[in-house]
Design a protein around this motif. Structure first.
Motif, short mmCIF file in Angstrom:
data_model
loop_
_atom_site.label_atom_id
_atom_site.label_comp_id
_atom_site.label_asym_id
_atom_site.label_seq_id
_atom_site.Cartn_x
_atom_site.Cartn_y
_atom_site.Cartn_z
N ASN A 156 0.92 -1.35 0.08
CA ASN A 156 0.13 0.00 0.23
C ASN A 156 1.04 1.17 0.03
O ASN A 156 0.53 2.14 -0.50
CB ASN A 156 -0.85 0.03 1.24
N GLU A 174 0.57 4.03 -3.12
CA GLU A 174 0.29 5.44 -2.81
C GLU A 174 1.31 6.39 -3.04
O GLU A 174 1.22 7.57 -3.82
CB GLU A 174 -0.10 5.64 -1.37
N LYS A 175 2.75 6.17 -2.83
CA LYS A 175 3.83 6.96 -3.01
C LYS A 175 3.99 7.13 -4.78
O LYS A 175 4.29 8.24 -5.14
CB LYS A 175 5.04 6.68 -2.44
N ARG A 221 1.96 6.61 -6.89
CA ARG A 221 0.59 7.43 -7.42
C ARG A 221 0.76 8.81 -7.34
O ARG A 221 0.77 9.61 -8.32
CB ARG A 221 -0.54 7.05 -6.75
N ARG A 222 1.45 9.21 -6.09
CA ARG A 222 1.84 10.79 -5.95
C ARG A 222 2.71 11.34 -6.86
O ARG A 222 2.78 12.57 -7.60
CB ARG A 222 1.89 11.29 -4.57
N GLU A 232 -11.24 9.08 5.68
CA GLU A 232 -11.60 7.70 5.12
C GLU A 232 -12.99 7.43 4.69
O GLU A 232 -13.08 6.91 3.76
CB GLU A 232 -11.15 6.76 6.20
N GLU A 276 -13.44 9.07 1.19
CA GLU A 276 -13.18 8.37 0.20
C GLU A 276 -14.01 7.11 -0.07
O GLU A 276 -14.12 6.85 -1.21
CB GLU A 276 -11.55 7.80 0.85
N PHE A 296 2.88 13.31 1.79
CA PHE A 296 2.51 12.00 2.00
C PHE A 296 3.17 11.57 3.61
O PHE A 296 2.45 11.03 4.37
CB PHE A 296 3.09 10.99 0.99
N ALA A 300 -4.14 8.23 6.02
CA ALA A 300 -2.79 7.95 5.97
C ALA A 300 -2.24 6.96 6.93
O ALA A 300 -1.16 6.16 6.68
CB ALA A 300 -1.83 9.14 6.03
N TYR A 320 -0.88 3.52 5.85
CA TYR A 320 0.50 3.31 4.75
C TYR A 320 1.38 2.57 5.92
O TYR A 320 2.68 2.39 5.35
CB TYR A 320 0.67 4.37 4.32
#
Length: 260
Positions: A26, A30-31, A33-34, A65, A68, A236, A247, A250
């Motif tokens: 995960n 996410e990292k 994606r950013r 959350e 989302e 992040f 967050a 993660y």
């Protein structure tokens, strides 16, 4: 070692600590994606409205959350006619509340419904608003110190334009930076979580105030340039460090238990 180098070392250590507790895959998903999000031109005003409306959903300390989950469910899009601007402009916020609030109440405040309908009406009245945003004079990437200066010059021009057109909800430094961050620009949103870390690291005096918001973002941009990393990645790490609801997943639970 000067004051700036000391600060950068503190940020380095924060990143290093978090990297020791990564919850994979995960964390890397996410990292990445950013890291890979880049600025793309908006195609129409419907797209602008949807982008703004999603950011409004996350605003004002809503549980990230929960928000989302609501956005992924499709209920938010359904409540706002899939953000077709002509349809949204005709909606009555009270009807949205009556018909859809139960399925989207995680956005926290019914006043947001009014803001989104008003936003649709404003954008529709201006016409081709997306072209205005596509032509903003803000560097799409920060690669030099001049790019940082140009970012803030362009930012102030855009902020003035939004105020002149009375665009609701996006006339503040924080909300506009959130929009630019979401669009792929090299900045961060100076929300309460990020500002807590900024104050903890002593590069702002207070967690609130426009002067401190701007300073926090600029310091992160300068650090990112020096370390060859994108500001959204630092965002992040800051969100993880201060245990932002969305967050925490993660990193392993041990990260938050280590100092207890």
């Amino acid at each position: 070692m000067n004051e700036k180098e000391n600060l950068y070392k503190e940020i380095d250590l924060l990143i290093e600590r978090i990297d020791n507790y990564k919850n994979e895959p995960n964390f890397s998903i996410e990292k990445n994606r950013r890291q890979n999000k880049i600025v793309s031109d908006f195609k129409n005003d419907n797209e602008i409205l949807k982008t703004f409306a999603y950011l409004i959903a996350y605003s004002q300390n809503a549980n990230s959350e929960l928000v989302e989950q609501i956005l992924k469910s499709g209920n938010y899009d359904k409540a706002f006619e899939n953000f077709e601007i002509d349809k949204v402009a005709k909606l009555n916020p009270c009807d949205i509340a009556d018909n859809s609030w139960e399925s989207i109440k995680g956005i926290r405040q019914q006043g947001k419904l009014f803001h989104i309908v008003t936003l649709a009406r404003k954008i529709k009245a201006i016409g081709s608003f997306y072209k205005l945003l596509n032509n903003i004079n803000i560097p799409k990437e920060i690669k030099t110190e001049d790019d940082i200066a140009n970012f803030w010059n362009g930012f102030d021009i855009l902020l003035k334009t939004l105020k002149e057109n009375k665009i609701p909800f996006f006339q503040s430094t924080t909300s506009l930076l959130h929009f630019l961050l979401d669009s792929g620009y090299d900045c961060v949103k100076p929300d309460l979580v990020v500002m807590k870390v900024a104050k903890k690291l002593k590069f702002v005096e207070e967690e609130i105030g426009d002067k401190n918001f701007r300073k926090a973002v600029r310091v992160i941009q300068e650090y990112s340039l020096k370390r060859n990393v994108r500001p959204t990645i630092i965002d992040f790490y800051f969100l993880i460090d201060e245990a932002q609801r969305g967050a925490k997943k993660y990193v392993k639970e041990e990260f938050y238990k280590r100092n207890k």
